[in-house]
Design a protein around this motif. Structure first.
Motif, PDB file in Angstrom:
ATOM      1  N   LEU A 148      44.146  14.351  68.485  1.00 54.33           N
ATOM      2  CA  LEU A 148      44.881  14.313  69.743  1.00 54.33           C
ATOM      3  C   LEU A 148      45.497  12.927  69.969  1.00 54.33           C
ATOM      4  CD1 LEU A 148      45.526  16.113  72.165  1.00 54.33           C
ATOM      5  CD2 LEU A 148      43.507  15.198  73.313  1.00 54.33           C
ATOM      6  N   ALA A 149      44.693  11.890  69.700  1.00 57.29           N
ATOM      7  CA  ALA A 149      45.185  10.524  69.888  1.00 57.29           C
ATOM      8  C   ALA A 149      46.391  10.263  68.986  1.00 57.29           C
ATOM      9  CB  ALA A 149      44.066   9.516  69.594  1.00 57.29           C
TER      10      ALA A 149
ATOM     11  N   VAL B 130      49.471  12.006  70.372  1.00 57.33           N
ATOM     12  CA  VAL B 130      49.979  11.311  71.560  1.00 57.33           C
ATOM     13  C   VAL B 130      50.684  10.016  71.161  1.00 57.33           C
ATOM     14  CG1 VAL B 130      49.274  10.064  73.647  1.00 57.33           C
ATOM     15  CG2 VAL B 130      48.295  12.304  73.160  1.00 57.33           C
ATOM     16  N   VAL B 131      50.053   9.245  70.272  1.00 61.67           N
ATOM     17  CA  VAL B 131      50.606   7.949  69.878  1.00 61.67           C
ATOM     18  C   VAL B 131      51.971   8.116  69.202  1.00 61.67           C
ATOM     19  CG1 VAL B 131      50.315   6.092  68.187  1.00 61.67           C
ATOM     20  CG2 VAL B 131      48.482   6.616  69.791  1.00 61.67           C
TER      21      VAL B 131
ATOM     22  N   ILE C 138      54.557   8.663  71.778  1.00 66.73           N
ATOM     23  CA  ILE C 138      54.892   7.477  72.572  1.00 66.73           C
ATOM     24  C   ILE C 138      55.815   6.536  71.804  1.00 66.73           C
ATOM     25  CG2 ILE C 138      53.927   5.388  73.662  1.00 66.73           C
ATOM     26  CD1 ILE C 138      51.470   7.055  74.401  1.00 66.73           C
ATOM     27  N   VAL C 139      55.546   6.364  70.503  1.00 70.94           N
ATOM     28  CA  VAL C 139      56.318   5.364  69.757  1.00 70.94           C
ATOM     29  C   VAL C 139      57.443   5.980  68.930  1.00 70.94           C
ATOM     30  CG1 VAL C 139      54.440   3.698  69.651  1.00 70.94           C
ATOM     31  CG2 VAL C 139      54.700   5.384  67.828  1.00 70.94           C
TER      32      VAL C 139
ATOM     33  N   VAL D  89      60.455   3.857  68.444  1.00 68.39           N
ATOM     34  CA  VAL D  89      60.319   2.519  67.869  1.00 68.39           C
ATOM     35  C   VAL D  89      60.471   2.605  66.346  1.00 68.39           C
ATOM     36  CG1 VAL D  89      58.814   0.506  67.695  1.00 68.39           C
ATOM     37  CG2 VAL D  89      58.717   1.959  69.722  1.00 68.39           C
TER      38      VAL D  89
ATOM     39  N   ARG E 211      57.048  -1.104  64.535  1.00 67.39           N
ATOM     40  CA  ARG E 211      55.925  -0.320  65.040  1.00 67.39           C
ATOM     41  C   ARG E 211      54.656  -0.661  64.252  1.00 67.39           C
ATOM     42  NH1 ARG E 211      56.019   5.696  62.961  1.00 67.39           N
ATOM     43  NH2 ARG E 211      54.897   4.706  61.269  1.00 67.39           N
TER      44      ARG E 211
ATOM     45  N   PHE F  85      50.702  -1.993  65.161  1.00 68.11           N
ATOM     46  CA  PHE F  85      49.518  -1.150  64.998  1.00 68.11           C
ATOM     47  C   PHE F  85      48.497  -1.759  64.052  1.00 68.11           C
ATOM     48  CE2 PHE F  85      52.085   2.308  66.820  1.00 68.11           C
ATOM     49  CZ  PHE F  85      51.169   2.724  67.762  1.00 68.11           C
TER      50      PHE F  85
ATOM     51  N   MET G  10      45.079   3.112  63.279  1.00 72.46           N
ATOM     52  CA  MET G  10      44.642   2.577  64.564  1.00 72.46           C
ATOM     53  C   MET G  10      43.949   3.665  65.393  1.00 72.46           C
ATOM     54  SD  MET G  10      45.089   1.984  67.975  1.00 72.46           S
ATOM     55  CE  MET G  10      46.676   2.615  68.453  1.00 72.46           C
ATOM     56  N   THR G  11      44.532   4.850  65.448  1.00 70.44           N
ATOM     57  CA  THR G  11      43.898   5.907  66.263  1.00 70.44           C
ATOM     58  C   THR G  11      42.559   6.311  65.659  1.00 70.44           C
ATOM     59  OG1 THR G  11      45.127   7.608  65.079  1.00 70.44           O
ATOM     60  CG2 THR G  11      46.052   6.852  67.147  1.00 70.44           C
TER      61      THR G  11
ATOM     62  N   GLY H 220      38.980   7.430  73.691  1.00 64.84           N
ATOM     63  CA  GLY H 220      39.447   7.559  72.307  1.00 64.84           C
ATOM     64  C   GLY H 220      40.912   7.957  72.223  1.00 64.84           C
ATOM     65  N   VAL H 221      41.395   8.669  73.227  1.00 69.45           N
ATOM     66  CA  VAL H 221      42.822   8.984  73.279  1.00 69.45           C
ATOM     67  C   VAL H 221      43.533   7.987  74.197  1.00 69.45           C
ATOM     68  CG1 VAL H 221      44.540  10.734  73.868  1.00 69.45           C
ATOM     69  CG2 VAL H 221      42.371  11.434  72.868  1.00 69.45           C
TER      70      VAL H 221
ATOM     71  N   PRO I 258      44.258   4.268  72.461  1.00 68.48           N
ATOM     72  CA  PRO I 258      45.408   4.274  71.534  1.00 68.48           C
ATOM     73  C   PRO I 258      46.724   4.515  72.262  1.00 68.48           C
ATOM     74  CG  PRO I 258      43.621   5.527  70.585  1.00 68.48           C
ATOM     75  CD  PRO I 258      43.205   5.194  71.999  1.00 68.48           C
ATOM     76  N   ALA I 259      46.696   5.377  73.284  1.00 70.24           N
ATOM     77  CA  ALA I 259      47.927   5.655  74.031  1.00 70.24           C
ATOM     78  C   ALA I 259      48.393   4.396  74.769  1.00 70.24           C
ATOM     79  CB  ALA I 259      47.689   6.796  75.019  1.00 70.24           C
TER      80      ALA I 259
ATOM     81  N   PHE J  27      47.721   1.290  73.884  1.00 68.59           N
ATOM     82  CA  PHE J  27      48.197   0.344  72.877  1.00 68.59           C
ATOM     83  C   PHE J  27      49.605   0.731  72.411  1.00 68.59           C
ATOM     84  CE2 PHE J  27      48.430  -1.662  68.712  1.00 68.59           C
ATOM     85  CZ  PHE J  27      47.889  -2.912  68.974  1.00 68.59           C
ATOM     86  N   ALA J  28      49.787   2.034  72.202  1.00 67.39           N
ATOM     87  CA  ALA J  28      51.105   2.511  71.756  1.00 67.39           C
ATOM     88  C   ALA J  28      52.155   2.241  72.828  1.00 67.39           C
ATOM     89  CB  ALA J  28      51.029   4.000  71.443  1.00 67.39           C
ATOM     90  N   SER J  29      51.770   2.393  74.103  1.00 67.24           N
ATOM     91  CA  SER J  29      52.712   2.105  75.183  1.00 67.24           C
ATOM     92  C   SER J  29      53.098   0.636  75.160  1.00 67.24           C
ATOM     93  CB  SER J  29      52.091   2.426  76.549  1.00 67.24           C
ATOM     94  OG  SER J  29      51.606   3.747  76.554  1.00 67.24           O
TER      95      SER J  29
ATOM     96  N   ILE K  77      53.265  -1.261  72.569  1.00 64.84           N
ATOM     97  CA  ILE K  77      54.212  -1.469  71.468  1.00 64.84           C
ATOM     98  C   ILE K  77      55.606  -0.961  71.856  1.00 64.84           C
ATOM     99  CG2 ILE K  77      54.778  -0.595  69.159  1.00 64.84           C
ATOM    100  CD1 ILE K  77      51.915  -1.034  68.405  1.00 64.84           C
ATOM    101  N   ARG K  78      55.624   0.125  72.589  1.00 60.43           N
ATOM    102  CA  ARG K  78      56.913   0.670  73.010  1.00 60.43           C
ATOM    103  C   ARG K  78      57.609  -0.252  74.019  1.00 60.43           C
ATOM    104  NH1 ARG K  78      57.996   6.828  74.825  1.00 60.43           N
ATOM    105  NH2 ARG K  78      60.003   6.524  75.834  1.00 60.43           N
TER     106      ARG K  78
ATOM    107  N   HIS L  56      58.867  -3.390  72.239  1.00 58.13           N
ATOM    108  CA  HIS L  56      60.003  -3.193  71.340  1.00 58.13           C
ATOM    109  C   HIS L  56      61.304  -3.455  72.078  1.00 58.13           C
ATOM    110  CE1 HIS L  56      62.598  -1.703  68.298  1.00 58.13           C
ATOM    111  NE2 HIS L  56      63.104  -0.797  69.119  1.00 58.13           N
TER     112      HIS L  56
END
Lengths: 421, 93
Positions: free
Chosen positions: A164-165, A168-169, A172-173, A176, A181, A185, A268-269, B25-26, B29-30, B32-34, B36-37, B40
């Motif tokens: 799931l992570a 989602v990740v 989001i990216v 990028v 990116r 990470f 990373m996830t 856990g989700v 990472p979300a 962290f990804a935000s 990075i976004r 950018h």
């Protein structure tokens, strides 16, 4: 030197040997993804993990005397050895259990499969307890709650969370570009991998400290149930760190290259899901094995990314290895206990120890014939653990790994040339 | 302890592990990804001019957003270290 002291010394040496195998068998849990995505060079990754394991081992403030107590009846509720087993009987059970754990760890390492060191140790102890005390020496409820149920739950939960992570990740990216990116990470990966290493040092070294302290109490040279001798702590910390630094490259390769082709966001996830679940589970009533969680997370990170390559055959072999971990280690533990008791006393333990040394040396020599090292750990996975050709990639970046290896792909070519001496 | 008790206790523990796993856990990472976004640098295409002019911008607001995301992730790592050292004391094992 008395018979019991001689046996105690062999138990301590064997326990430190187990701790050492525990270290190199589990390096991959924390570092496989960082190594395969190129976030860290292989040697740096194992060095970082070793230092964190060392620090982690010193951070442990608990006395894990009750680890064995969950599954075998050789101790009272407070962790003290059962009075009727004081001295040689309990030392022999612990010794045989450790031998079972070590041999299973070495076997799975040789074939490059991650497997839980704590399950191997518990399996060895269970077998030894059956041989020494009969079927009543085992707490079957404990086997169910401490081994079987967590073993089934861990990979599924970790896999689901990581999948799931990952999904989602990547959403989001999506906008990028890949290279900017991945640079970000990789930092995230190193952070969560470091947490896993630290937690591993704390948890796993603690188990060996508990086992050695139990042996010291059984021998009669230590009485405090709430403290561990400082030299035991030092010895265990150094042993697990040395094992980690050696790097179980065979297991690292399977986890980092064999199971899933990992890109930095997936790494990373997977590492974050592992760290969260490893750190929280024991406080939520179900201690999960680091190995099972880490493997489940890596698998999940492949499932959660639509285009990713997931090698289910490799996953199937791992599942089989996990299913037979407990019984295999138990059989070896029981045989060792019977052998030690059959010959009797110190001679029996010495003979079993000699057999362990021979078997370990044999497996080490066998591994040299098809060596996996920091040099070839990242070579392309072509169906087997040992790379078929001379390795070309010391650090195959995720960018290269995730590209289709099409004919005339300039990236793949440059990666090969770049590492020519 | 009977088998049904074992199973119900395990189911409860499993639920807790899964819930924490999903949130952190989700979530982490979300986050962290935000970061990075946000970090950018955005490519803005000005379709009005011919040929289309592109410029690379990163607004201060986005950078603040990235900073907040990464700071929260660092806090989570610190919390993780605290759990490793004092977990048994905090949660009673």
């Amino acid at each position: 030197m008395t018979e019991a002291l001689f046996v105690l010394i062999l138990v301590i040496v064997t326990a430190l040997g187990f701790d050492f195998t525990n270290g190199f068998h589990d390096t991959g849990n924390a570092m496989a993804t960082s190594i395969s995505t190129g976030a860290l060079k292989p040697r740096k990754a194992v060095a970082l993990s070793a230092v964190l394991n060392l620090v982690g081992a010193f951070l442990s403030i608990e006395v894990a005397l009750t680890v064995s107590n969950k599954v075998v009846s050789i101790q009272g509720a407070d962790g003290a050895p059962a009075p009727e087993l004081m001295g040689l009987p309990i030392l022999i059970v612990v010794f045989a259990g450790l031998v079972g754990g070590i041999l299973w760890n070495l076997t799975t390492w040789l074939v490059g499969l991650p497997s839980s060191s704590s399950h191997a140790l518990l399996g060895g102890l269970i077998g030894a307890a059956v041989a020494q005390l009969g079927i009543g020496g085992v707490k079957w409820n404990g086997v169910l709650t401490a081994v079987i149920i967590p073993g089934l739950v861990a990979p599924v939960v970790a896999g689901f969370v990581a999948a799931l992570a990952t999904w989602v990740v990547f959403k989001i990216v999506a906008a990028v570009p890949e290279n900017s990116r991945d640079a970000g990470f990789r930092w995230g990966q190193i952070g969560s991998a470091s947490l896993i290493s630290l937690a591993h040092g704390t948890n796993d070294a603690q188990k060996t400290m508990g086992v050695i302290t139990l042996a010291l109490i059984a021998y009669g040279s230590w009485t405090d149930l709430h403290a561990i001798p400082f030299w035991v702590k030092c010895a265990c910390a150094v042993s697990i760190a040395a094992g980690t630094y050696l790097g179980g490259w065979r297991v690292i390769r399977t986890l980092g290259k064999g199971l899933v082709e990992i890109s930095s966001p997936q790494g990373m996830t997977a590492d974050t899901a592992s760290a969260v679940i490893i750190l929280s589970s024991s406080h939520l009533g179900m201690a999960l094995s680091t190995t099972h969680v880490a493997t489940g997370s890596i698998l999940g990170s492949g499932v959660g990314r639509p285009a990713a390559v997931v090698r289910w055959a490799v996953a199937g072999r791992m599942a089989l290895a996990w299913a037979i971990t407990l019984p295999s280690a138990a059989v070896v533990g029981a045989l060792c206990c019977l052998l030690a008791n059959g010959i009797g006393g110190a001679w029996g333990v010495a003979a079993t120890f000699a057999m362990l040394t021979l078997a370990a040396t044999g497996m080490y020599l066998r591994s040299r014939r098809t060596a996996v090292t920091s040099e070839n750990v990242n070579a392309d996975w072509d169906g087997g653990l040992v790379p078929a050709v001379r390795p070309h990639a010391r650090r195959t970046s995720s960018r290269h790994a995730s590209l289709p290896r099409a004919v005339g792909n300039p990236q793949a070519g440059s990666a090969q040339q770049a590492t020519q001496p | 302890m009977s088998l049904s008790e074992i199973l119900s206790e395990s189911a409860e523990a499993l639920w807790h592990v899964l819930a924490v796993g999903l949130v952190l856990g989700v979530g982490l990472p979300a986050l962290f990804a935000s970061g990075i976004r946000f970090q950018h640098r955005h490519r803005v295409v000005d379709a009005g001019s011919r040929p289309a002019a592109t410029s690379i911008t990163s607004s201060p607001l986005r950078l603040v957003g990235a900073g907040v995301c990464f700071a929260l992730c660092v806090l989570a790592v610190v919390a993780g270290i605290i759990v490793i050292i004092f977990g048994e004391k905090l949660f009673g094992g």
